[in-house]
Design a protein around this motif. Structure first.
Motif, mmCIF file in Angstrom:
data_model
loop_
_atom_site.group_PDB
_atom_site.id
_atom_site.type_symbol
_atom_site.label_atom_id
_atom_site.label_comp_id
_atom_site.label_asym_id
_atom_site.label_seq_id
_atom_site.Cartn_x
_atom_site.Cartn_y
_atom_site.Cartn_z
ATOM 1 N N TYR A 55 7.889 -3.980 18.324
ATOM 2 C CA TYR A 55 6.820 -4.775 18.359
ATOM 3 C C TYR A 55 7.013 -6.392 18.887
ATOM 4 C CZ TYR A 55 4.043 -8.405 15.676
ATOM 5 O OH TYR A 55 2.755 -9.553 16.201
ATOM 6 N N ALA B 247 -1.874 -1.472 13.286
ATOM 7 C CA ALA B 247 -1.255 0.321 13.024
ATOM 8 C C ALA B 247 -1.896 0.705 11.998
ATOM 9 C CB ALA B 247 1.027 0.416 12.463
ATOM 10 N N LYS C 298 11.333 2.760 11.034
ATOM 11 C CA LYS C 298 10.500 1.941 11.883
ATOM 12 C C LYS C 298 11.205 1.166 12.917
ATOM 13 C CE LYS C 298 11.281 -1.529 9.114
ATOM 14 N NZ LYS C 298 11.346 -2.460 8.237
ATOM 15 N N TRP D 15 5.257 -2.161 11.716
ATOM 16 C CA TRP D 15 4.761 -1.463 12.860
ATOM 17 C C TRP D 15 5.671 -3.214 13.047
ATOM 18 C CZ3 TRP D 15 5.274 -0.420 17.379
ATOM 19 C CH2 TRP D 15 4.732 -1.498 18.954
ATOM 20 N N VAL E 170 -0.517 3.768 15.497
ATOM 21 C CA VAL E 170 -0.119 2.642 16.639
ATOM 22 C C VAL E 170 -0.875 3.338 17.826
ATOM 23 C CG1 VAL E 170 2.451 2.495 17.249
ATOM 24 C CG2 VAL E 170 0.814 0.750 16.777
#
Length: 106
Positions: A40, A58, A91, A34, A68
């Motif tokens: 982020y 997360a 991600k 995360w 999350v």
């Protein structure tokens, strides 16, 4: 018939192995994924709960995915709550789409 039973046994074994391997993702792995995602920087969460305990950003779901729940900024600078389950390997696909977390494009 023996061949079908053998195939089903192999299939069940592979499903079991995949489940065990997928569950190896930890909350620390999810937190790192995360924190290095594109979303982020525009989303934030409190790091401490009301009792002063640290909250991970997360968490691992136990299925190989991460979850999350967070507040993300919109274009008008308001922050709204949003959440998403994501694969930590993907991600880089996480984006803040005007306050809504999405995987892929907005």
């Amino acid at each position: 018939m023996k061949r079908v039973i053998g195939f089903l046994g192999l299939f069940a074994f592979l499903v079991l192995v995949r489940g065990v391997l997928a569950a190896d993702i930890s909350t620390a792995d999810c937190d790192r994924a995360w924190m290095t995602s594109p979303a982020y920087t525009t989303c934030q969460t409190p790091r401490v709960d009301t009792n002063g305990a640290e909250i991970p950003r997360a968490v691992a779901t136990g299925t190989g995915l991460c979850y999350v729940t967070i507040g993300c900024r919109q274009a008008n600078n308001q922050t709204v709550g949003t959440d998403i389950q994501f694969d930590p390997k993907n991600k880089n696909n996480l984006h803040n789409c005007n306050g809504k977390l999405k995987s892929g494009g907005c």
